[in-house]
Design a protein around this motif. Structure first.
Motif, PDB file in Angstrom:
ATOM      1  N   GLY A 140     -11.122   9.868   0.094  1.00  0.00           N
ATOM      2  CA  GLY A 140     -11.032   8.918  -0.315  1.00  0.00           C
ATOM      3  C   GLY A 140     -12.295   8.073  -0.365  1.00  0.00           C
ATOM      4  O   GLY A 140     -12.518   7.657  -1.302  1.00  0.00           O
ATOM      5  N   HIS A 198      -8.530   6.770  -5.454  1.00  0.00           N
ATOM      6  CA  HIS A 198      -7.221   5.764  -4.872  1.00  0.00           C
ATOM      7  C   HIS A 198      -5.944   7.101  -4.704  1.00  0.00           C
ATOM      8  O   HIS A 198      -5.404   6.627  -3.827  1.00  0.00           O
ATOM      9  N   LEU A 251      -6.353   8.065  -0.937  1.00  0.00           N
ATOM     10  CA  LEU A 251      -6.485   6.758  -0.011  1.00  0.00           C
ATOM     11  C   LEU A 251      -4.868   6.678  -0.531  1.00  0.00           C
ATOM     12  O   LEU A 251      -4.252   6.002   1.380  1.00  0.00           O
ATOM     13  N   ASN A 252      -4.054   6.583  -0.866  1.00  0.00           N
ATOM     14  CA  ASN A 252      -3.050   6.175  -1.008  1.00  0.00           C
ATOM     15  C   ASN A 252      -1.991   7.374  -0.339  1.00  0.00           C
ATOM     16  O   ASN A 252      -0.856   6.995  -0.255  1.00  0.00           O
ATOM     17  N   ALA A 304      -6.175   3.241   5.593  1.00  0.00           N
ATOM     18  CA  ALA A 304      -6.320   3.582   3.671  1.00  0.00           C
ATOM     19  C   ALA A 304      -5.486   2.487   3.102  1.00  0.00           C
ATOM     20  O   ALA A 304      -6.314   2.060   2.090  1.00  0.00           O
ATOM     21  N   ASN A 341      -7.808   0.045   2.446  1.00  0.00           N
ATOM     22  CA  ASN A 341      -9.245   0.122   1.139  1.00  0.00           C
ATOM     23  C   ASN A 341      -8.478   0.230  -0.039  1.00  0.00           C
ATOM     24  O   ASN A 341      -9.126   0.348  -1.077  1.00  0.00           O
ATOM     25  N   ARG A 342      -6.709   0.438  -0.431  1.00  0.00           N
ATOM     26  CA  ARG A 342      -6.170   1.672  -1.121  1.00  0.00           C
ATOM     27  C   ARG A 342      -5.922  -0.065  -2.181  1.00  0.00           C
ATOM     28  O   ARG A 342      -7.231  -0.150  -3.036  1.00  0.00           O
ATOM     29  N   GLU A 343      -6.082  -1.389  -1.131  1.00  0.00           N
ATOM     30  CA  GLU A 343      -5.552  -2.766  -1.933  1.00  0.00           C
ATOM     31  C   GLU A 343      -7.085  -2.993  -2.803  1.00  0.00           C
ATOM     32  O   GLU A 343      -7.042  -3.652  -3.559  1.00  0.00           O
ATOM     33  N   GLY A 358      -7.559  -0.538  -5.829  1.00  0.00           N
ATOM     34  CA  GLY A 358      -6.801  -1.454  -6.654  1.00  0.00           C
ATOM     35  C   GLY A 358      -7.047  -2.633  -7.857  1.00  0.00           C
ATOM     36  O   GLY A 358      -6.694  -2.488  -8.690  1.00  0.00           O
ATOM     37  N   GLN A 398      -1.441   7.505  -9.781  1.00  0.00           N
ATOM     38  CA  GLN A 398      -0.249   7.468  -8.813  1.00  0.00           C
ATOM     39  C   GLN A 398       0.608   8.220  -9.507  1.00  0.00           C
ATOM     40  O   GLN A 398       1.048   9.789  -7.944  1.00  0.00           O
TER      41      GLN A 398
END
Length: 518
Positions: free
Chosen positions: A442, A459, A462-463, A473, A476-478, A481, A493
């Motif tokens: 990711g 994403h 990382l998700n 994760a 970094n996903r936030e 986003g 998603q």
């Protein structure tokens, strides 16, 4: 804490009976009893004391008779009867009888007598009120630990002070610690050092050792290596193992104040090692290994490395593994060496991982362990530049070992120029569910390192890693986003849901699949 000061019942009696010798006995006991006790004729003394203790109820007679019964001197061991006789003496305010009984109740299991700190505290209080310094010291320990009485560092300090001023060296040492640590009083380095010196000069080994350490390091006092050496010697001669080890080590290597002396080094290190000091065992083994002008003796080195290893000392276990690997003092045994390196690693010696990595890379451990055991070790060795370890790790990764795929990819990522080479390994490991690989993949898509920049793919991975609990994760996903459109996030998603649904379906099919008979 005060358990270290307790003794067996017999040792208690000997220790406490000893101070009541000629002077006090001559004043209060008939001369024939005094003479008998003085020459060690306990049978004669016991017979006479039995009559005297019962006929005139003399507290001193009851005390001496009780100690002889408790020790089994001059006749059969009769501990219960001895305790009863000491209770009678204590009931007449005999301070030493009260003190002895208190120590019996603190030890417990004497003639079935249970441990009873509350009764011990009451007896010590009675002796304390009569000015008995040792009772003051023991009662101070009870207050310090909240055993048999409500904990009170202030009351402990008062009792230690009184006992110290009355010449009790253990109390002097405790008073020093109280001033040093602010237990029950204000911190006062000058007074702490004063009482530490008083206790050390009184012959207490622990105080001598800590005074030596303070002088050696300059903690609260000017450095004085010469005086420190003298106190280390006194503590060593008092049987303090760590002082024996330090003294022996100084003689082993030598320093500004101590000329190397192999014979003295071996003498003190052996005493400390035999007393169970792990550091002394290690230093002794090093010496016998041929260092510091000591004649090499592999058998003795093995003996002390083995002893140190059994205490959990990692560096001893590591050295022992080397002896097995090299065949020093015994036949080469790579399997045993590997087991010992693994134990050393578990005990905290990181060098063992490198050594295991080197051996794994050379292939000499293949017959003794599954391949996945060696992944982290070879990765560590490869990072140190060992090409055999790197080749072994690459081979296992190419053959599909998941842990090796992830480890080899991370190894490649140490060099950003090899990021593209790491991607296929990360992808296989990530698809197989390896969480750290999912995170790293990711991050590559997020930064465009080794791959084309792709926020959706970033994403997704990382998700997936975040769902498995990877904290970085989640962070970094936030961040990612906030850089994406709602449609991009929705697409990512959806891909994540498909990933987990597919993984769940594969697990279900694997469980349901019939197993062929071997």
């Amino acid at each position: 804490m005060f358990a270290r000061y307790l003794m067996s019942a017999a040792a208690l009696c000997i220790a406490l009976a000893a101070p009541l010798t000629a002077q006090q006995n001559a004043q209060t006991l008939p001369s024939e009893i005094t003479d008998a006790l003085g020459r060690g004729d306990f049978a004669t003394a016991r017979a006479a004391l039995a009559i005297l203790a019962k006929e005139d109820g003399s507290a001193l007679a009851q005390f001496h008779y009780g100690t002889l019964l408790l020790q089994g001197q001059g006749g059969p061991l009769a501990q219960a009867q001895g305790i009863d006789m000491l209770e009678q003496a204590a009931g007449q305010n005999h301070p030493t009888a009260s003190l002895l009984l208190a120590r019996v109740y603190l030890s417990g299991n004497v003639a079935g007598t249970p441990r009873n700190p509350e009764r011990a505290a009451a007896l010590l209080l009675a002796a304390t009120e009569q000015g008995n310094a040792e009772a003051q010291y023991y009662l101070g320990l009870l207050y310090q630990n909240g055993s048999g009485v409500e904990e009170s560092l202030e009351q402990a300090f008062v009792l230690f002070t009184s006992a110290a001023e009355n010449g009790n060296r253990d109390a002097q040492y405790e008073l020093s610690k109280a001033y040093a640590n602010g237990r029950g009083t204000d911190i006062d380095g000058v007074k702490a050092l004063h009482w530490l010196r008083v206790s050390a000069n009184s012959g207490l080994g622990d105080a001598q050792f800590f005074l030596a350490g303070a002088l050696d390091s300059g903690q609260g006092v000017p450095i004085d290596k010469v005086e420190a050496l003298g106190w280390y010697r006194r503590a060593a001669e008092n049987g303090i193992p760590i002082a024996q080890r330090i003294l022996g080590s100084k003689y082993l290597a030598g320093d500004d104040t101590t000329a190397p002396d192999p014979n003295e080094a071996l003498r003190w290190l052996t005493l400390a090692a035999e007393a169970g000091d792990p550091g002394a065992m290690y230093n002794l083994a090093v010496a016998y290994g041929g260092d510091h002008d000591v004649a090499r003796d592999d058998a003795k080195a093995l003996k002390w490395y083995t002893a140190g290893s059994k205490t959990g000392l990692a560096r001893s276990t590591y050295a022992l593994a080397q002896y097995y690997e090299l065949g020093r003092g015994l036949p080469v045994d790579i399997k045993q060496a590997a087991l010992l390196y693994r134990e050393a690693l578990k005990q905290g010696d990181d060098r063992a991982a490198l050594r295991l990595g080197y051996l794994t890379g050379q292939g000499v451990l293949d017959a003794y362990m599954p391949a996945h055991f060696g992944v982290n070790w070879t990765a560590a060795a490869a990072r140190e530049g060992d090409e055999d370890a790197k080749d072994w790790l690459r081979k296992q990764a190419d053959e599909g070992l998941r842990a090796a795929e992830a480890a080899f990819a991370l190894l490649l990522l140490d060099d950003p120029a090899q990021a593209a080479d790491a991607v296929p390994y990360l992808e296989r490991a990530a698809e197989a569910g390896e969480v750290s690989s999912q995170f790293e993949l990711g991050m590559l898509y997020m930064t465009g390192l080794g791959v084309t920049l792709d926020y959706i793919q970033a994403h997704i991975w990382l998700n997936i890693a975040a769902t498995s609990g990877h904290a970085k994760a989640v962070e970094n996903r936030e961040v990612l986003g906030n850089l994406m459109t709602p449609d991009q996030i929705s697409e990512a998603q959806t891909a994540v849901r498909v990933f987990f649904e597919t993984a769940s379906k594969r697990r279900t099919e694997a469980v349901a699949a019939p197993r062929s008979n071997p």
